[in-house]
Scaffold this motif. Structure first.
Motif, PDB file in Angstrom:
ATOM      1  N   PHE A   1       0.866  -1.062  -0.032  1.00  0.00           N
ATOM      2  CA  PHE A   1       0.038   0.083   0.068  1.00  0.00           C
ATOM      3  C   PHE A   1       0.958   1.247  -0.109  1.00  0.00           C
ATOM      4  N   GLU A   2       1.919   1.304   0.692  1.00  0.00           N
ATOM      5  CA  GLU A   2       2.738   2.457   0.779  1.00  0.00           C
ATOM      6  C   GLU A   2       3.425   2.561  -0.798  1.00  0.00           C
ATOM      7  N   ALA A   3       3.765   1.698  -1.310  1.00  0.00           N
ATOM      8  CA  ALA A   3       4.316   1.557  -2.988  1.00  0.00           C
ATOM      9  C   ALA A   3       3.054   2.176  -3.798  1.00  0.00           C
ATOM     10  N   PHE A   4       1.777   1.586  -3.592  1.00  0.00           N
ATOM     11  CA  PHE A   4       1.006   2.169  -4.054  1.00  0.00           C
ATOM     12  C   PHE A   4       0.740   3.540  -4.272  1.00  0.00           C
ATOM     13  N   LEU A   5       0.697   3.861  -2.812  1.00  0.00           N
ATOM     14  CA  LEU A   5       0.535   5.494  -2.621  1.00  0.00           C
ATOM     15  C   LEU A   5       1.520   6.219  -3.299  1.00  0.00           C
TER      16      LEU A   5
END
Length: 172
Positions: free
Chosen positions: A75-79
């Motif tokens: 999710f951090e990478a997605f954001l």
């Protein structure tokens, strides 16, 4: 929320409830199926909704598999990659949920706060504010939690989060 917390903590298994589904509140990107060639061709295209949905869904699958470390990273990478995606508000919310499941309450609070800060019109804002109040309560910041719960009631009175916030205010 309590059911979700229980599932994330390892209580019950199964897919999340519809209102908390991975794409609840996000516009349908026209389906998640993308032909391999189309996906490869669009890999460098900014803002490709189908690619964003595939990435988001893959991140959410990690939550369902209870692989919270990888889900958090995903999710951090997605954001970072898609900060303006139609799924970004949901991704930020679920990052908060993953942090709660890992017992990282400070990080969870930051993640929930960013939903309303970065995506103020997103439909996850009432839920994230309620969860922020819950995190503050768990951290022992009762006065702060009360203010946040009252904010949910005032700004989002007809939301399910407002009903939960009202119940918490009565308990405090």
């Amino acid at each position: 929320y309590q059911s979700l917390d229980q599932r994330l903590s390892g209580g019950a298994t199964g897919a999340p409830a519809t209102q908390n589904s991975p794409t609840a509140g996000a516009a349908n990107a026209g389906g998640a199926s993308v032909a391999p060639n189309a996906s490869a061709a669009a890999s460098n295209a900014p803002g490709d909704p189908a690619k964003e949905k595939l990435y988001y869904d893959a991140s959410f699958e990690l939550i369902k598999a209870k692989n919270f470390d990888k889900a958090s990273q995903a999710f951090e990478a997605f954001l970072r990659k898609y900060p303006n995606s139609q799924y970004a508000g949901n991704a930020q919310y679920w990052l908060g949920e993953v942090n709660v499941a890992q017992g990282r309450l400070q990080a969870a609070g930051q993640a929930f706060a960013k939903v309303s800060q970065n995506y103020p019109t997103h439909n996850k804002v009432p839920d994230s504010l309620y969860k922020l109040g819950d995190v503050e309560q768990r951290l022992g910041n009762v006065d702060k939690a009360k203010v946040i719960f009252q904010q949910v009631l005032t700004q989002y009175p007809s939301s399910s989060a407002a009903q939960l916030a009202q119940r918490e205010l009565k308990r405090l």
